[in-house]
Structures are given as C-alpha cells and as structure tokens.
Design a protein around this motif. Sequence first.
Motif, PDB file in Angstrom:
ATOM      1  N   ALA A 174       0.827  -1.202   0.000  1.00 51.81           N
ATOM      2  CA  ALA A 174       0.000   0.000   0.000  1.00 51.81           C
ATOM      3  C   ALA A 174       0.856   1.244   0.000  1.00 51.81           C
ATOM      4  O   ALA A 174       0.543   2.228  -0.664  1.00 51.81           O
ATOM      5  N   ARG A 175       1.955   1.222   0.757  1.00 53.71           N
ATOM      6  CA  ARG A 175       2.786   2.415   0.851  1.00 53.71           C
ATOM      7  C   ARG A 175       3.503   2.725  -0.455  1.00 53.71           C
ATOM      8  O   ARG A 175       3.767   3.872  -0.765  1.00 53.71           O
ATOM      9  N   SER A 176       3.812   1.677  -1.236  1.00 57.51           N
ATOM     10  CA  SER A 176       4.602   1.907  -2.438  1.00 57.51           C
ATOM     11  C   SER A 176       3.747   2.024  -3.688  1.00 57.51           C
ATOM     12  O   SER A 176       4.276   2.117  -4.784  1.00 57.51           O
ATOM     13  N   ALA A 177       2.426   2.013  -3.530  1.00 54.42           N
ATOM     14  CA  ALA A 177       1.549   2.049  -4.698  1.00 54.42           C
ATOM     15  C   ALA A 177       1.735   3.327  -5.490  1.00 54.42           C
ATOM     16  O   ALA A 177       1.659   3.337  -6.709  1.00 54.42           O
ATOM     17  N   HIS A 178       1.951   4.431  -4.808  1.00 50.58           N
ATOM     18  CA  HIS A 178       2.140   5.706  -5.469  1.00 50.58           C
ATOM     19  C   HIS A 178       3.280   6.448  -4.789  1.00 50.58           C
ATOM     20  O   HIS A 178       3.558   6.255  -3.621  1.00 50.58           O
ATOM     21  N   SER A 179       3.898   7.341  -5.513  1.00 51.23           N
ATOM     22  CA  SER A 179       4.934   8.175  -4.935  1.00 51.23           C
ATOM     23  C   SER A 179       4.933   9.514  -5.626  1.00 51.23           C
ATOM     24  O   SER A 179       4.729   9.603  -6.831  1.00 51.23           O
ATOM     25  N   GLU A 180       5.136  10.570  -4.843  1.00 47.57           N
ATOM     26  CA  GLU A 180       5.227  11.895  -5.428  1.00 47.57           C
ATOM     27  C   GLU A 180       6.613  12.167  -5.987  1.00 47.57           C
ATOM     28  O   GLU A 180       6.829  13.168  -6.641  1.00 47.57           O
ATOM     29  N   TYR A 181       7.573  11.297  -5.749  1.00 43.82           N
ATOM     30  CA  TYR A 181       8.936  11.551  -6.149  1.00 43.82           C
ATOM     31  C   TYR A 181       9.213  10.993  -7.535  1.00 43.82           C
ATOM     32  O   TYR A 181       8.966   9.824  -7.823  1.00 43.82           O
ATOM     33  N   ASP A 182       9.754  11.845  -8.380  1.00 42.57           N
ATOM     34  CA  ASP A 182      10.185  11.441  -9.695  1.00 42.57           C
ATOM     35  C   ASP A 182      11.454  10.596  -9.545  1.00 42.57           C
ATOM     36  O   ASP A 182      12.260  10.837  -8.644  1.00 42.57           O
ATOM     37  N   PRO A 183      11.672   9.592 -10.431  1.00 36.95           N
ATOM     38  CA  PRO A 183      12.906   8.801 -10.343  1.00 36.95           C
ATOM     39  C   PRO A 183      14.169   9.658 -10.345  1.00 36.95           C
ATOM     40  O   PRO A 183      15.156   9.313  -9.694  1.00 36.95           O
ATOM     41  N   ASN A 184      14.139  10.789 -11.067  1.00 36.36           N
ATOM     42  CA  ASN A 184      15.311  11.671 -11.069  1.00 36.36           C
ATOM     43  C   ASN A 184      15.594  12.241  -9.685  1.00 36.36           C
ATOM     44  O   ASN A 184      16.743  12.542  -9.361  1.00 36.36           O
ATOM     45  N   ASP A 185      14.540  12.401  -8.872  1.00 32.49           N
ATOM     46  CA  ASP A 185      14.745  12.896  -7.506  1.00 32.49           C
ATOM     47  C   ASP A 185      15.561  11.902  -6.692  1.00 32.49           C
ATOM     48  O   ASP A 185      16.434  12.286  -5.902  1.00 32.49           O
ATOM     49  N   TYR A 186      15.265  10.599  -6.869  1.00 31.63           N
ATOM     50  CA  TYR A 186      16.034   9.583  -6.156  1.00 31.63           C
ATOM     51  C   TYR A 186      17.499   9.613  -6.586  1.00 31.63           C
ATOM     52  O   TYR A 186      18.410   9.501  -5.758  1.00 31.63           O
ATOM     53  N   VAL A 187      17.716   9.748  -7.894  1.00 33.00           N
ATOM     54  CA  VAL A 187      19.089   9.811  -8.395  1.00 33.00           C
ATOM     55  C   VAL A 187      19.797  11.046  -7.854  1.00 33.00           C
ATOM     56  O   VAL A 187      20.954  10.990  -7.429  1.00 33.00           O
ATOM     57  N   GLN A 188      19.088  12.174  -7.859  1.00 30.09           N
ATOM     58  CA  GLN A 188      19.671  13.421  -7.367  1.00 30.09           C
ATOM     59  C   GLN A 188      20.090  13.295  -5.904  1.00 30.09           C
ATOM     60  O   GLN A 188      21.189  13.691  -5.511  1.00 30.09           O
TER      61      GLN A 188
END
Length: 305
Positions: A174-188
């Motif tokens: 349930a927690r990982s169903a959606h995320s406001e973070y773009d994949p580039n944010d994780y890389v950044q």
Amino acid sequence: MAKMQFFFKAGQYRLFEMTYRNRQTESLYLMGCGIEKCRPDYTFGPVNRPGYHFHVVMSGEGWVEVNGVRHAVHDGQIFVVKPHEVTKYGASHTNPWAYCWITFGGEKAPYYLEQAGFPEGVNIRDCNTDPADFSSLISDLLDRTELNLTHDLWRLGVLYQFLGLAIRSGSGAARSAHSEYDPNDYVQHGLTYIRNNFASMKIGEVSSSIGIDRSYFTKLFTQKMGISPMDYMILLRMREGARLLAETNLPVETIANMVGYTSVQSFSRIFSKHFHCSPRAYRQQSEESRVHLECPEGELLPLDE
C-alpha cells in the motif's frame, strides 16, 4: 514522550474538537482527536460525517458497519471512517474496546490515507506498529488545546507525525503504490549522498538514506548516469586520491585512508586500474602527462559547484 495507558473506567474519554475556521493550510488540517474507553454495547451512528476519522484500537473488541456491511474489529487494528460513508460502530458486550482517534481533512487527506493502507473500499487493517505510539501523540495533542497560532502550528506538526506513523505501520504494497517523487529525484539525492560521504560510506547506505529498495535505486541510478552507484563512489574516491597525490606530500597510506580504504594495497590496485600507474608513479608525473578522470555522462550535480 510517555506512552498513553488506558487506565480509564468504562465510559470515560478525553476529547478535543476544532470548530473554528482559522486553518493554517487547506492541504491538511486537524478537526479533532480523542481517546475513549467504551461501555459494553456502546454504539455510535449511523452517521455520515465530513472528514476522515482514524481510530486505533488499543484494547478490547468491537464492530464497524460501513454501508450496511459489518466487520469485527479488535485490539491492534485500525479502522477509518471516510466522508460520505454511512457508518455505525460499537463496542463488544463482554470485552468493550478502548481506542484513540484523530479526525482530519484537506486536499491531501485522501492521498495520505491511501498511502497509509486505506485506498477506496478499505476501512480496516492491522496496525503493524505499537498502537501506543499513536495514543502517545493523541495524548500530547490533548494537552495542548489552546486556540492560538503557536499551538495551531504545533498541532499540525503532530498531525503530520501521526500520518507518517500510519504510513509506516501500513503494508509495504500500500505504501509503495504511489509516490510523489520522480525517479530523477532519487538519483539526485543519491548523487548528493555519495558526493558528501564517499570517503566513509558503504554503498548500501545510499538507498537506505533515501528509503527505497537497493536494487531499484541501482537500476534508476545506472540508467540515468551510465554508471552504477558503486562505480560512481569509486570514481569519486579515485579523483580525490589523485588530487591529494598531486597537491600534497601526504603518504600514500594516509591518502588511502582519507578516501575510504583501510588497505593501501586495495587503494593502489584500484588506482592503477583507473590511472594505468601506481599512486607513487602518478605523483612523479608532470601535470600535463597525468590522466584525469571524466565525470559520467548525464551527471546532475557539477562536482565543482
């Protein structure tokens, strides 16, 4: 913060409801909270109320009826009453429940609730953390009920803590169903973490610091950067090692330790692979003849900012 214990007698409760209109934000706001030890067979409803009503059952048993469908609920579970749902709930006759609750609204409320494991059609789930952590926050709210800006902002902060705890206590799916973070944010964020900690970190710390799966982060990072997080960390270590060799007279052993290697042999082996010579030979070369490692293509953060 002291844990809230339910030493109440049946029928006792503490309650705080906010009916004034001075909301500090429309995205999320507190409407009320409380803790209650119910009498046997106590019932509430049927009702159709605004706001999201989040209940954590601390002890005992009861039932919840949503749109005509009844469900048994017991200690260690959470039930949520959502806007525009006709709901009725009540305590057991032999083992009446005690619960803490919080009511909130706002534009972001449905999103936060979904992240907490309550998407459309779900009203009840297990609480996968200590329920007393929730009651502790509610107890703290009930001790600060003054209607002023200082306490308005403080209560809003506790509401965010409560929802963060709710999300953490939900199922991973349930927690990982959606995320406001773009994949580039994780890389950044990963780039920033590695740049700031490359000399002392272990590579598994990067994804842990962001809060995502290591293999998923490695995939995102490699796709964006054209290099794995591990290779990027080594690249930064080698570049710093080369700089120290060229600009200082520090012993190679000291430089190896400064860039993250407890073994000078390991440092020398990896250094030679990148620069095609030993650290001591590199130090003896002229600036014009030295190899300089390039940044990986697509790097989001310049190294010399």
